[in-house]
Design a protein around this motif. Structure first.
Motif, mmCIF file in Angstrom:
data_model
loop_
_atom_site.group_PDB
_atom_site.id
_atom_site.type_symbol
_atom_site.label_atom_id
_atom_site.label_comp_id
_atom_site.label_asym_id
_atom_site.label_seq_id
_atom_site.Cartn_x
_atom_site.Cartn_y
_atom_site.Cartn_z
ATOM 1 N N SER A 123 10.912 38.580 35.257
ATOM 2 C CA SER A 123 9.988 37.626 35.891
ATOM 3 C C SER A 123 10.636 36.259 36.006
ATOM 4 O O SER A 123 11.629 35.967 35.324
ATOM 5 C CB SER A 123 8.706 37.487 35.062
ATOM 6 N N GLY A 124 10.064 35.429 36.864
ATOM 7 C CA GLY A 124 10.529 34.059 37.016
ATOM 8 C C GLY A 124 10.366 33.262 35.731
ATOM 9 O O GLY A 124 11.187 32.411 35.398
ATOM 10 N N GLU A 125 9.305 33.551 34.970
ATOM 11 C CA GLU A 125 9.060 32.846 33.711
ATOM 12 C C GLU A 125 10.190 33.111 32.715
ATOM 13 O O GLU A 125 10.637 32.218 32.010
ATOM 14 C CB GLU A 125 7.726 33.277 33.083
ATOM 15 N N GLU A 126 10.654 34.373 32.693
ATOM 16 C CA GLU A 126 11.768 34.703 31.790
ATOM 17 C C GLU A 126 13.029 33.963 32.209
ATOM 18 O O GLU A 126 13.798 33.480 31.379
ATOM 19 C CB GLU A 126 12.025 36.218 31.802
ATOM 20 N N VAL A 127 13.225 33.872 33.521
ATOM 21 C CA VAL A 127 14.411 33.185 34.038
ATOM 22 C C VAL A 127 14.389 31.716 33.610
ATOM 23 O O VAL A 127 15.383 31.179 33.107
ATOM 24 C CB VAL A 127 14.473 33.284 35.582
ATOM 25 N N VAL A 128 13.238 31.076 33.781
ATOM 26 C CA VAL A 128 13.129 29.657 33.432
ATOM 27 C C VAL A 128 13.294 29.459 31.921
ATOM 28 O O VAL A 128 13.984 28.533 31.479
ATOM 29 C CB VAL A 128 11.782 29.080 33.932
ATOM 30 N N ALA A 129 12.704 30.364 31.115
ATOM 31 C CA ALA A 129 12.836 30.249 29.661
ATOM 32 C C ALA A 129 14.308 30.367 29.243
ATOM 33 O O ALA A 129 14.780 29.636 28.371
ATOM 34 C CB ALA A 129 11.997 31.324 28.971
ATOM 35 N N TYR A 130 15.043 31.265 29.897
ATOM 36 C CA TYR A 130 16.472 31.414 29.610
ATOM 37 C C TYR A 130 17.240 30.158 30.004
ATOM 38 O O TYR A 130 18.081 29.657 29.248
ATOM 39 C CB TYR A 130 17.028 32.634 30.360
ATOM 40 N N LEU A 131 16.936 29.632 31.189
ATOM 41 C CA LEU A 131 17.662 28.450 31.655
ATOM 42 C C LEU A 131 17.400 27.247 30.743
ATOM 43 O O LEU A 131 18.290 26.435 30.514
ATOM 44 C CB LEU A 131 17.276 28.115 33.100
ATOM 45 N N GLU A 132 16.174 27.170 30.226
ATOM 46 C CA GLU A 132 15.876 26.085 29.287
ATOM 47 C C GLU A 132 16.719 26.228 28.028
ATOM 48 O O GLU A 132 17.264 25.265 27.518
ATOM 49 C CB GLU A 132 14.377 26.054 28.950
#
Lengths: 478, 95
Positions: free
Chosen positions: A162-171
């Protein structure tokens, strides 16, 4: 049918070195076009690249922090493509022996859970220049100031759903690289850029669908929305009986949609070969051990420690570690003897407020921890009341002025002279017999009024605790 | 390896080169000669020889991360086929 989105990321991160990867030109942002350039980074015939030792060090540190195996015998490869943003007509990169491989990153998710994803590889390469199209002349201007700025590219396994997982990883990635000091990871300035590879498949399937690659995603918001849009687009195509075409698509933030990039930009045949201008790199066991020993405590570890050791709340610990410079500041205050919770409180409210006001970042703050600690000590010993201390901080923050000097120069010290306070209290009691009577009659509010009168007489500088105590005592003696 | 005119076309697209028909044929011939030299090299027995990525034995040639003055822009631009006062100019290359 339920669908599953499968995402892998390629993230380019600019390294925070002073010079470019293969020449001694500055990496400083901006500058008039082509003024941070030399024969090496403009691709003049015969110019030879020499690797910046800091790039190697940073790439190894990033590899270690992302749990990668470091390739101790590694080298560069030449990626051939003809596009004027690279004047050599090739990019020096790494294909066959990337510096880091097979890593793992674990990060918290917004719903409270955790996710672990695999890092396929991490490699070093050079950035390209900037092209500006002149619509009147139908020509393109080339500015090579950014050409040769060192990058690491971090390629994940297709482990995101999901996009949320992507953003959490990038953070997590941003936090990790910032703590390592290898990059400032500013998405809006392009020092962290992300390409998203996305495909969809029926939930439960093990096969990967045909993927598209999305470029031009320059904010977390854009990534979340682009992922949603592109997954939906692919699902709809498949449901209509069409197939997904493997292509590179550009995210258009204004239109909230992705568009295919022109096919000639898609020709991907880079004819890699080992870079003959750079000798191979060997990283010895001792070098690796030395770099491993230099790894700092990361944000997540700090957050846990601040809660356990200093009793900060999870939220406060999160705030203190939101940037490494802030965590360093907090830790220095504690090392100088500040009570951790008090220091945290002042940093969160006053220091962050001032930084915001001045548009400054914690890393560039003039106000030093010893100044804040001195201020806190004055409050603690009762020489300054809190409000005055805030006013002092306001006044000295920008230029890191001396706290004691300011307090002295402006006569701000709290009155703790018991003789003076007793005299003032006696006078106030004598002047306000009605209030004293009210208080005796049970009107507690009258006490507050009397305190206020004392403070007024002391020009607001009486130490509140002392004034209170003296007043109580004198009332009993009456 | 046979270099066909189709392969020449493909390489010229990758290289952004526009070739006339007679140039294509000539290029195919020249490329084939070069590639056949590789075939000659390939005949050497390399059993047991460690592949190398560089002809020199040097490793770890690096430099310190210290800024040196960049080049005079005018000197860099002087040799460019097309330029303005600040940049190199190329035919339209951006969408």
């Amino acid at each position: 049918m339920t669908w599953e989105t499968v995402i892998g990321l390629e993230t380019h991160v600019e390294l925070a070195t002073a010079t470019k990867i293969f020449c001694s030109c500055t990496t400083q942002f901006g500058g008039a076009p082509n003024t941070h350039c030399c024969p090496v980074c403009t691709g003049m015939p015969g110019a030879l690249p020499v690797l910046n030792e800091k790039v190697l060090e940073y790439a190894v540190k990033a590899s270690l922090a992302l749990g990668c195996t470091v390739t101790q015998n590694c080298r560069f490869d030449r990626k051939n493509y003809f596009y004027p943003d690279l004047p050599k007509a090739y990019q020096i990169s790494q294909l066959y022996l990337p510096i880091g491989r097979d890593g793992k990153v674990s990060f918290p998710l917004p719903d409270g859970g955790r996710k672990t994803i695999g890092i396929h590889e991490l490699h070093m390469e050079e950035d390209a220049g900037k092209l500006v199209h002149d619509p009147w002349q139908d020509q393109t201007q080339c500015d090579y100031n950014r050409c040769g700025v060192p990058l690491i590219e971090i390629v994940t396994e297709p482990d995101f759903r999901s996009g949320e997982e992507v953003v959490a990883y990038l953070e997590k990635l941003r936090e990790t690289l910032q703590y390592l000091g290898v990059s400032d990871c500013k998405m809006q300035e392009g020092s962290l850029r992300c390409d998203v590879n996305l495909s969809v498949r029926p939930a439960g399937s093990d096969e990967l669908g045909t993927r598209t690659e999305m470029k031009n995603l320059n904010s977390f918001k854009a990534i979340t929305r682009a992922v949603q849009y592109e997954a939906q687009r692919q699902i709809e195509r498949i449901q209509e009986g069409k197939r997904v075409v493997q292509e590179t698509r550009r995210w258009d933030e204004n239109k909230d949609a992705t568009y295919p990039m022109r096919s000639k930009e898609n020709a991907q045949d880079y004819r890699y070969f080992p870079e003959p201008d750079l000798p191979p790199i060997q990283i010895g066991d001792d070098d690796l051990a030395r770099l491993r020993a230099q790894m700092p405590e990361m944000a997540e570890a700090k957050r846990e420690r601040y809660q356990a050791q200093y009793g900060l709340s999870a939220y406060d610990a999160g705030m203190m570690t939101s940037e490494k410079a802030l965590a360093d500041y907090f830790e220095e205050c504690v090392a100088l003897g500040a009570e951790p919770k008090t220091a945290c409180n002042w940093i969160m409210t006053q220091v962050l407020r001032k930084l915001k006001e001045l548009g400054q970042e914690p890393g560039r703050m003039a106000f030093t921890p010893d100044r804040l600690c001195r201020l806190l000590a004055l409050v603690e010993e009762g020489s300054l009341n809190r409000n005055t201390a805030v006013a002092v901080l306001d006044a000295v923050f920008e230029d890191n002025g001396d706290v004691d000097e300011y307090v002295r120069a402006h006569g701000l010290s709290q009155v703790r002279d018991t003789g003076l306070i007793e005299a003032v209290v006696a006078q106030v009691l004598a002047d306000n017999p009605q209030s004293v009577a009210d208080l005796r009659g049970g009107k507690e509010k009258a006490f507050g009024f009397l305190v206020g009168q004392c403070m007024k007489a002391l020009k607001g500088q009486g130490e509140p605790k002392l004034v209170n105590e003296t007043l109580r005592r004198k009332l009993e003696e009456l | 390896m046979k270099i066909t005119e189709e392969l020449v076309d493909y390489i010229s697209i990758l290289s952004r080169l526009k070739l006339e028909p007679e140039e294509r044929a000539a290029m195919a011939g020249e490329l084939e000669k070069i590639v056949s030299y590789m075939d000659t090299l390939a005949q050497v027995d390399t059993q047991g020889v460690e592949p190398m990525s560089h002809v020199l034995s040097a490793v770890n040639v690096t430099r310190p991360d210290t800024v040196e003055p960049s080049f005079d822009r005018e000197a860099l631009l002087r040799g460019a086929p097309a330029r303005d006062s600040e940049t190199f100019l190329v035919p339209k290359a951006v969408e």
